[in-house]
Scaffold this active site. Sequence first.
Site, PDB file in Angstrom:
ATOM      1  CB  SER A  32      -0.940   0.019   1.217  1.00  0.00           C
ATOM      2  OG  SER A  32      -0.220   0.236   2.405  1.00  0.00           O
TER       3      SER A  32
ATOM      4  CE  LYS B 148      -2.540   2.132   4.727  1.00  0.00           C
ATOM      5  NZ  LYS B 148      -1.853   0.927   5.216  1.00  0.00           N
TER       6      LYS B 148
END
Length: 216
Positions: free
Chosen positions: A138, A176
Amino acid sequence: MSPSIYTNQSDKKLTRKQQRVLTFIESYIETNEQPPSLFELRDFLQLKTLSSVHHYLHSLEENKYLRRDRNQTKGIAYQVNSGKYVGQFIRVPMVGTITAGKPIDAFEEISRYIEIDVTELQAKSQKEYYALLVKGDSMIESGVHHGDIVVVEKRSNVKNGEMVVALLADGTATLKHIELKRDKITLIPANSSYKQKSYPLGEVMVQGIVTKIMKK
Protein backbone atom coordinates in the site's frame (compact mmCIF):
# COMPACT_ATOMS: atom_id res chain seq x y z
CA MET A 1 26.97 1.94 3.13
CA SER A 2 25.39 -1.51 3.31
CA PRO A 3 24.01 -2.43 6.72
CA SER A 4 25.33 -5.46 8.57
CA ILE A 5 23.30 -7.67 10.85
CA TYR A 6 24.07 -8.38 14.50
CA THR A 7 22.38 -11.26 16.31
CA ASN A 8 23.95 -11.05 19.77
CA GLN A 9 25.67 -8.76 22.22
CA SER A 10 28.69 -9.34 24.41
CA ASP A 11 27.88 -10.48 27.92
CA LYS A 12 31.50 -10.67 29.05
CA LYS A 13 32.16 -8.55 32.12
CA LEU A 14 34.63 -5.72 31.67
CA THR A 15 37.53 -5.00 33.96
CA ARG A 16 37.40 -1.73 35.87
CA LYS A 17 39.95 -0.16 33.52
CA GLN A 18 38.12 -1.36 30.40
CA GLN A 19 34.85 0.05 31.72
CA ARG A 20 36.60 3.36 32.44
CA VAL A 21 37.82 3.53 28.84
CA LEU A 22 34.39 2.68 27.46
CA THR A 23 32.67 5.24 29.68
CA PHE A 24 35.14 7.91 28.58
CA ILE A 25 34.49 7.13 24.90
CA GLU A 26 30.71 7.29 25.41
CA SER A 27 30.90 10.59 27.30
CA TYR A 28 33.28 12.11 24.79
CA ILE A 29 31.07 11.23 21.81
CA GLU A 30 27.90 12.45 23.51
CA THR A 31 29.60 15.78 24.25
CA ASN A 32 31.60 16.29 21.04
CA GLU A 33 29.54 14.23 18.52
CA GLN A 34 32.72 12.48 17.42
CA PRO A 35 34.98 9.86 18.99
CA PRO A 36 38.17 10.76 20.87
CA SER A 37 41.51 10.46 19.17
CA LEU A 38 44.06 7.89 20.26
CA PHE A 39 46.11 10.71 21.73
CA GLU A 40 43.17 11.94 23.78
CA LEU A 41 42.62 8.43 25.09
CA ARG A 42 46.31 8.16 25.93
CA ASP A 43 46.22 11.41 27.90
CA PHE A 44 43.00 10.48 29.69
CA LEU A 45 44.46 7.14 30.79
CA GLN A 46 47.79 8.78 31.62
CA LEU A 47 49.66 6.29 29.49
CA LYS A 48 53.03 6.80 27.89
CA THR A 49 52.51 5.03 24.58
CA LEU A 50 49.77 4.57 21.98
CA SER A 51 50.40 0.83 22.00
CA SER A 52 48.82 0.67 25.45
CA VAL A 53 45.76 2.49 24.12
CA HIS A 54 45.52 -0.02 21.27
CA HIS A 55 45.63 -2.81 23.85
CA TYR A 56 42.51 -1.50 25.62
CA LEU A 57 40.66 -0.81 22.38
CA HIS A 58 41.49 -4.28 21.10
CA SER A 59 40.07 -5.91 24.23
CA LEU A 60 36.85 -3.87 23.95
CA GLU A 61 36.55 -4.70 20.27
CA GLU A 62 37.24 -8.38 20.88
CA ASN A 63 34.42 -8.45 23.43
CA LYS A 64 32.08 -6.66 20.97
CA TYR A 65 31.76 -3.41 22.92
CA LEU A 66 33.00 -1.29 20.04
CA ARG A 67 34.24 -1.46 16.49
CA ARG A 68 37.22 0.43 15.18
CA ASP A 69 37.69 1.70 11.65
CA ARG A 70 41.41 1.69 11.05
CA ASN A 71 40.98 3.82 7.91
CA GLN A 72 39.84 6.73 10.07
CA THR A 73 42.34 8.97 11.83
CA LYS A 74 40.23 8.92 14.99
CA GLY A 75 40.45 5.15 15.03
CA ILE A 76 36.98 4.50 16.50
CA ALA A 77 34.01 4.29 14.17
CA TYR A 78 31.40 2.24 15.97
CA GLN A 79 30.31 1.99 19.58
CA VAL A 80 27.95 -0.77 20.66
CA ASN A 81 25.21 0.57 22.91
CA SER A 82 21.77 -0.96 22.63
CA GLY A 83 18.84 1.45 22.74
CA LYS A 84 20.59 4.57 21.49
CA TYR A 85 23.77 5.42 19.68
CA VAL A 86 26.79 7.17 21.06
CA GLY A 87 29.12 6.87 18.10
CA GLN A 88 29.11 7.27 14.36
CA PHE A 89 26.92 4.21 13.95
CA ILE A 90 23.85 2.98 15.77
CA ARG A 91 22.47 -0.51 16.29
CA VAL A 92 18.76 -0.46 15.48
CA PRO A 93 16.69 -3.36 16.84
CA MET A 94 14.37 -5.27 14.51
CA VAL A 95 11.15 -5.62 16.52
CA GLY A 96 8.73 -7.25 14.10
CA THR A 97 6.62 -6.75 10.99
CA ILE A 98 4.55 -3.76 9.88
CA THR A 99 1.90 -3.91 7.20
CA ALA A 100 1.61 -1.65 4.20
CA GLY A 101 -1.96 -2.79 3.61
CA LYS A 102 -4.44 -4.11 6.14
CA PRO A 103 -3.38 -3.66 9.77
CA ILE A 104 -1.64 -6.60 11.46
CA ASP A 105 0.09 -7.14 14.78
CA ALA A 106 3.37 -5.25 14.62
CA PHE A 107 5.58 -5.54 17.64
CA GLU A 108 7.47 -8.63 18.69
CA GLU A 109 10.65 -9.42 20.57
CA ILE A 110 13.95 -8.11 19.21
CA SER A 111 15.19 -10.63 16.65
CA ARG A 112 18.37 -8.93 15.41
CA TYR A 113 20.13 -5.60 15.08
CA ILE A 114 20.93 -3.53 12.00
CA GLU A 115 23.98 -1.28 11.86
CA ILE A 116 23.27 2.12 10.28
CA ASP A 117 25.51 5.11 9.62
CA VAL A 118 24.33 8.02 11.77
CA THR A 119 24.71 10.48 8.88
CA GLU A 120 22.02 8.58 6.98
CA LEU A 121 19.53 9.42 9.72
CA GLN A 122 20.65 13.01 10.33
CA ALA A 123 19.92 12.35 13.97
CA LYS A 124 20.92 13.46 17.43
CA SER A 125 22.08 10.95 20.00
CA GLN A 126 19.07 11.33 22.31
CA LYS A 127 16.69 9.94 19.69
CA GLU A 128 15.71 6.28 19.68
CA TYR A 129 14.96 4.03 16.73
CA TYR A 130 13.60 0.64 15.84
CA ALA A 131 13.18 -1.23 12.56
CA LEU A 132 10.26 -3.13 11.05
CA LEU A 133 9.96 -5.50 8.11
CA VAL A 134 7.33 -4.29 5.62
CA LYS A 135 4.55 -6.59 4.47
CA GLY A 136 2.19 -5.48 1.68
CA ASP A 137 2.11 -2.96 -1.14
CA SER A 138 0.00 0.00 0.00
CA MET A 139 3.03 2.35 0.17
CA ILE A 140 4.74 1.52 -3.11
CA GLU A 141 4.23 5.00 -4.58
CA SER A 142 6.34 6.32 -1.70
CA GLY A 143 9.10 3.83 -2.47
CA VAL A 144 8.22 1.27 0.18
CA HIS A 145 7.80 -2.28 -1.14
CA HIS A 146 7.05 -5.69 0.30
CA GLY A 147 10.19 -7.02 1.99
CA ASP A 148 11.78 -3.62 2.63
CA ILE A 149 12.84 -2.52 6.11
CA VAL A 150 11.74 0.81 7.54
CA VAL A 151 13.75 2.52 10.28
CA VAL A 152 11.44 4.38 12.65
CA GLU A 153 12.22 7.21 15.03
CA LYS A 154 10.21 6.92 18.25
CA ARG A 155 8.20 10.12 18.16
CA SER A 156 4.53 10.97 18.68
CA ASN A 157 4.49 14.60 17.48
CA VAL A 158 4.04 14.51 13.70
CA LYS A 159 3.37 16.74 10.71
CA ASN A 160 0.82 16.24 7.95
CA GLY A 161 2.17 14.04 5.17
CA GLU A 162 4.78 12.20 7.23
CA MET A 163 4.95 8.42 6.98
CA VAL A 164 4.10 6.95 10.36
CA VAL A 165 3.67 3.71 12.23
CA ALA A 166 0.10 4.03 13.50
CA LEU A 167 -1.24 1.85 16.29
CA LEU A 168 -5.02 1.38 16.06
CA ALA A 169 -7.52 0.91 18.84
CA ASP A 170 -7.74 -2.85 18.25
CA GLY A 171 -4.01 -3.27 18.93
CA THR A 172 -2.92 -3.65 15.32
CA ALA A 173 -0.52 -1.35 13.49
CA THR A 174 -0.12 -0.06 9.97
CA LEU A 175 2.27 2.02 7.88
CA LYS A 176 0.67 5.07 6.24
CA HIS A 177 0.98 8.79 5.59
CA ILE A 178 -0.90 10.84 8.16
CA GLU A 179 -3.21 13.83 7.96
CA LEU A 180 -4.25 15.56 11.16
CA LYS A 181 -7.46 17.54 11.51
CA ARG A 182 -9.25 19.02 14.48
CA ASP A 183 -11.62 16.09 15.00
CA LYS A 184 -10.02 13.17 13.17
CA ILE A 185 -6.89 11.45 11.93
CA THR A 186 -6.70 10.17 8.37
CA LEU A 187 -4.27 7.43 7.34
CA ILE A 188 -3.42 7.68 3.65
CA PRO A 189 -1.88 4.89 1.54
CA ALA A 190 0.55 5.52 -1.30
CA ASN A 191 -1.16 3.18 -3.74
CA SER A 192 -4.21 4.11 -5.78
CA SER A 193 -5.65 0.61 -5.23
CA TYR A 194 -6.18 1.39 -1.54
CA LYS A 195 -8.55 3.85 0.10
CA GLN A 196 -7.66 6.23 2.88
CA LYS A 197 -9.36 5.75 6.23
CA SER A 198 -10.28 8.29 8.90
CA TYR A 199 -10.50 7.68 12.63
CA PRO A 200 -11.76 9.75 15.56
CA LEU A 201 -9.09 11.36 17.71
CA GLY A 202 -7.94 8.93 20.37
CA GLU A 203 -8.34 5.84 18.20
CA VAL A 204 -4.93 6.17 16.57
CA MET A 205 -1.62 6.40 18.41
CA VAL A 206 1.51 7.31 16.47
CA GLN A 207 4.37 4.97 17.37
CA GLY A 208 7.03 6.69 15.27
CA ILE A 209 8.06 8.40 12.05
CA VAL A 210 9.78 6.59 9.18
CA THR A 211 13.22 8.14 8.74
CA LYS A 212 14.87 5.61 6.41
CA ILE A 213 13.80 2.94 3.93
CA MET A 214 16.17 0.02 3.41
CA LYS A 215 15.53 -1.93 0.23
CA LYS A 216 15.18 -5.69 0.45
